[in-house]
Scaffold this motif. Structure first.
Motif, PDB file in Angstrom:
ATOM      1  N   GLU A   1       0.840  -1.187   0.000  1.00  0.00           N
ATOM      2  CA  GLU A   1       0.000   0.000   0.000  1.00  0.00           C
ATOM      3  C   GLU A   1       0.883   1.247   0.000  1.00  0.00           C
ATOM      4  O   GLU A   1       1.747   1.403   0.875  1.00  0.00           O
TER       5      GLU A   1
ATOM      6  N   LEU B   1      -0.388  -4.007  -5.951  1.00  0.00           N
ATOM      7  CA  LEU B   1      -0.237  -2.647  -5.436  1.00  0.00           C
ATOM      8  C   LEU B   1      -1.593  -2.068  -5.099  1.00  0.00           C
ATOM      9  O   LEU B   1      -2.576  -2.285  -5.810  1.00  0.00           O
ATOM     10  N   SER B   2      -1.618  -1.293  -4.005  1.00  0.00           N
ATOM     11  CA  SER B   2      -2.840  -0.633  -3.562  1.00  0.00           C
ATOM     12  C   SER B   2      -2.539   0.839  -3.339  1.00  0.00           C
ATOM     13  O   SER B   2      -1.518   1.183  -2.730  1.00  0.00           O
ATOM     14  N   LEU B   3      -3.448   1.722  -3.848  1.00  0.00           N
ATOM     15  CA  LEU B   3      -3.286   3.155  -3.666  1.00  0.00           C
ATOM     16  C   LEU B   3      -4.110   3.577  -2.458  1.00  0.00           C
ATOM     17  O   LEU B   3      -5.339   3.548  -2.487  1.00  0.00           O
TER      18      LEU B   3
ATOM     19  N   THR C   1       0.600   3.575 -13.328  1.00  0.00           N
ATOM     20  CA  THR C   1       0.938   2.421 -12.495  1.00  0.00           C
ATOM     21  C   THR C   1      -0.282   1.526 -12.384  1.00  0.00           C
ATOM     22  O   THR C   1      -1.411   2.007 -12.180  1.00  0.00           O
TER      23      THR C   1
ATOM     24  N   PHE D   1      -2.431  -0.382 -10.453  1.00  0.00           N
ATOM     25  CA  PHE D   1      -2.868  -0.682  -9.091  1.00  0.00           C
ATOM     26  C   PHE D   1      -3.953  -1.748  -9.127  1.00  0.00           C
ATOM     27  O   PHE D   1      -4.789  -1.800 -10.042  1.00  0.00           O
TER      28      PHE D   1
END
Length: 773
Positions: free
Chosen positions: A638, A665-667, A683, A685
């Motif tokens: 994250e 991936l985490s925003l 990117t 995510f």
């Protein structure tokens, strides 16, 4: 200077080989001057021996011996006379040692009469002894400079004479002969030491005289120095051409002129004298000696600086007759000193006063404020977003930008302020009179507004800002050091507030800073002491309420300070670069724990921007996955939008490497910062997390919050991303987020952050939906 026996005999050298080489040369040269005397003494002694034994010893023997003595004595004399070149030169130790052979050769020749001739004529012992005694005395006198030669001769003759007397059983006479020889040897050594000491003193005196003569010659030849003299009426006398030239005049015009008039030049008529000239007048009036007095002069329209030194002169009766002294033109030296002083106190890039000058000015301002009962202020200025300019456009552009900043700051100050550059992108302002607090605030605000206007540098339009910290004496500090520290703490608060503002110092800032310092020291040892641990908060599917993963949350429980909020210690870890090893431990620990969970349960780890800017971060993640055996798709990192604010450091490239490893991936906290669709397009995510502030506001019916959540969900769906609603605490909030289309839920409604054992139990044994307790 002490002269050791080894140095006297030529057995060992002195501390200064050159000096002792010259001293040995004088020994040999002294022996040369006495060589004729030594030759004559040997020949006269030989004639006396021939006369004594002429009728009792075969004539052939006497003739042979006398011829041998003559040859040896002549050779010794010639060797001594050949040392004329050593008068002012140098001699080696071996040169002095070789003289011992000469003494031994003579002693050998003189051993024949007592040991051979006297044996044939027993009645001649006393007369022969007298001849030998005279020869020993002559040797002690004439051969004393050549100590080894003299001792060899005296020793050999003494031994032969004593042996003769012993053979005749005249024991008392033999002992007396030995005593006489010893006395002669001691006398010889004493005389040689005195002669050598005197010569050494003469050589030192000569060297000193040459040095003084050389210095005086250099002084007389130097065009920048001169002698000057006055009479009892303070009028110049015996004016030298060099002094006249230095004053731009002639000796005839200066002779008899008052020295003050000669030095004052055109200002003599106006009476507008320099303070140094008035001091000189006072010294002359009081007849006091002075040294290195600096005087400004104007010679032929050019500013010059002199340094003069003088003493009062007294005649034989002790009466004052004037002054005599020396002067030097130090204009060039003073210009060099001024240049060095400026370099030491001014910044080379901007031309502003540097940290040293600013500290000196602040010290003077505080002293004046205390003297008059007023206030002084100190401002620290830090440029916002300046590092981004250096990182993206390079240091040359950054340097030119600093020059523009300094120009704008210089336009803002008056005679009441001094502005300087402390270093990097930090500037400072010293306010001499800060009694009016509103004036201080207006200046701080004007600095921020002026520096925040756009800059045009090499066809680049640049936008930066400024943060300001203000401290005022005596409330915030009575010394320069404490006032600077107070302003620095105020600046720190301005930077924490996001920049572009100013803050005045408050005592609480010092308390906070001390707390921060203490926590930093404790945090440096927290990891190795095992004080850090991870809690895990469940993340569930919004529709089925089935567990899909945990978010690993870092916690610190200090034995000294108790539980410490991540909001306090995470910023400290980032600023002190401790986030690197701590973040590595978090990733490694979370992967190791998640490896024991079911295959469909993921673990999410928060990653600081500082970690992504570390080029080794990708290898840290890869090693953690490999060591734990955790599948890469089960790890979710994250990140927040702040990682994209410093693209030049390679954060995007680091995220790309994570995706290549297979990590998700985490925003996090999307919508709370500088939200941009560009982040999502550049990117890939997997998840967008909606901040709990939007969830809370939407549950209260705030239209903006509802619109933001709908927009984020729609955007995520269009890009194939999941959405996680954070901070869901009630059934109503759960229903709302479901209705708005969120994919996953995280919050107290389904579980608080849990210790690792409880989270493991839930992950291993809960196969159905998770319900709130």
């Amino acid at each position: 200077m002490p002269i050791l026996l080894g140095q006297l005999l030529g057995i060992r050298d002195g501390d200064d080989p050159v000096f002792w080489g010259r001293l040995r040369a004088t020994q040999l040269f002294a022996g040369r001057r006495l060589a004729p005397f030594v030759l004559a003494a040997n020949l006269f002694g030989g004639v006396a021996v021939v006369a004594l034994f002429g009728d009792r010893v075969p004539a052939l023997w006497l003739a042979g011996w006398f011829a041998g003595l003559t040859v040896v004595a002549a050779v010794v004399a010639l060797r001594r006379l050949r040392t004329a070149h050593l008068a002012e030169g140098a001699a080696s130790l071996q040169d002095l040692r070789d003289t011992a052979l000469e003494g031994l050769a003579l002693a050998t020749m003189w051993s024949f009469p007592p040991l051979v001739f006297a044996a044939l004529t027993p009645g001649s012992t006393f007369n022969l002894w007298m001849i030998l005694a005279v020869l020993m005395a002559a040797a002690a006198l004439a051969m004393a400079p050549l100590v080894l030669a003299a001792l060899a001769f005296i020793g050999g003759v003494t031994f032969a004479a004593a042996l003769l007397l012993a053979l005749e059983q005249q024991w008392l006479a033999a002992g007396a002969t030995l005593a006489l020889g010893g006395l002669m040897a001691a006398t010889c050594l004493a005389r040689a030491r005195v002669l050598l000491a005197l010569r050494a003193f003469e050589m030192n005196l000569s060297d000193s005289h040459e040095t003084v003569s050389l210095l005086l010659g250099e002084f007389e030849d130097s065009g920048a120095d001169w002698l000057w003299e006055t009479d009892s009426q303070r009028r110049l006398c015996k004016v030298t051409p060099r002094l006249a030239h230095a004053l731009g005049s002639t000796p005839e015009r200066l002779e008899g002129m008052p020295v003050l008039q000669a030095l004052a030049g055109a200002s003599w008529e106006t009476g507008d004298f320099a303070p140094a000239l008035r001091l000189l007048a006072d010294k002359l009036k009081r007849r006091e000696a002075f040294r290195d007095l600096s005087l400004p002069l104007v010679v032929n329209g050019e500013q010059r600086w002199w340094e003069i030194t003088a003493n009062p002169r007294l005649d034989d009766r002790g009466q004052y007759v004037g002054f005599r002294g020396v002067g030097s033109d130090v204009t060039e030296q003073r210009a060099s000193a001024d240049k060095i002083n400026r370099m030491a106190r001014f910044d080379a890039l901007t031309g502003l006063p540097n940290r040293l000058f600013v500290n000196e000015a602040l010290g003077r301002a505080l002293a004046e404020a205390e003297r008059w009962g007023t206030r002084a202020a100190f401002m620290m200025i830090d440029l916002d977003r300046f590092k981004a300019v250096n990182d993206t456009l390079g240091h040359p552009i950054g340097d030119r930008l600093l020059g523009r900043v300094s120009e704008r700051l210089a336009e803002l100050i008056t005679d009441n302020e001094l502005i300087g550059r402390l270093g990097g992108d930090e500037f400072a302002v010293v306010m001499n009179d800060a009694t009016d607090a509103s004036r201080v605030e207006r200046l701080a605000q004007r600095i921020i507004e002026t520096l925040s206007r756009p800059y045009e540098v090499d066809q680049h339009t640049l936008y930066i800002g400024a943060s300001v910290g203000v401290a005022t004496s005596p409330r915030d500090g009575r010394t320069a050091e404490t006032l600077v520290r107070s302003a620095d703490l105020a600046l720190y608060r301005s930077k924490d507030a996001g920049g572009g503002v100013f803050h005045a110092y408050e005592p609480q800032l010092h308390v906070d800073a001390e707390e921060r310092r203490v926590l930093e020291m404790a945090l440096r040892k927290a990891l190795e002491k095992g004080e850090l641990h991870l809690d895990y908060q469940p993340v569930v599917d919004a529709g089925s309420e089935r567990l899909v993963g945990f978010e690993a949350l870092l916690r610190w429980n200090s034995p000294e300070h108790g539980p410490i909020s991540p909001a306090k210690f995470i910023p400290i870890a980032e600023e002190t670069r401790l986030i690197g090893p701590i973040g590595e431990w978090v990733v490694r620990t979370a992967c190791a724990e998640a490896a024991g969970w079911p295959e469909d349960v993921r673990v999410a780890v928060n990653v600081s921007p500082e970690q992504l800017h570390n080029p080794n971060f990708a290898s840290v993640v890869a090693k953690s996955l490999s060591a734990s055996g955790l599948a890469p798709h089960r790890l979710e990192l994250e990140v927040t939008e702040s990682v994209f604010m410093r693209e030049a450091t390679g954060a995007v490239q680091a995220l790309e490497r994570m995706l290549e490893l297979g990590v998700r991936l985490s925003l996090d906290d999307f919508g709370t910062g500088y939200s941009s669709l560009g982040y999502l397009s550049r990117t890939r995510f997997s998840t967008i997390k909606i901040d709990r502030s939007f969830v809370t506001s939407a549950s209260r019916g705030v239209p903006e919050a509802l619109a933001i959540i709908r927009a984020v969900v729609a955007l995520a769906n269009s890009l194939g991303m999941a959405t996680t609603a954070e901070g869901v605490e009630t059934a109503d909030e759960l229903a709302l987020t479901r209705m708005l289309g969120c994919s996953k839920i995280q919050g107290y409604h389904f579980g608080r952050p849990l210790p690792v054992a409880e989270a493991r139990a839930i992950a291993l044994h809960t196969k159905t939906a998770i319900r709130a307790a």
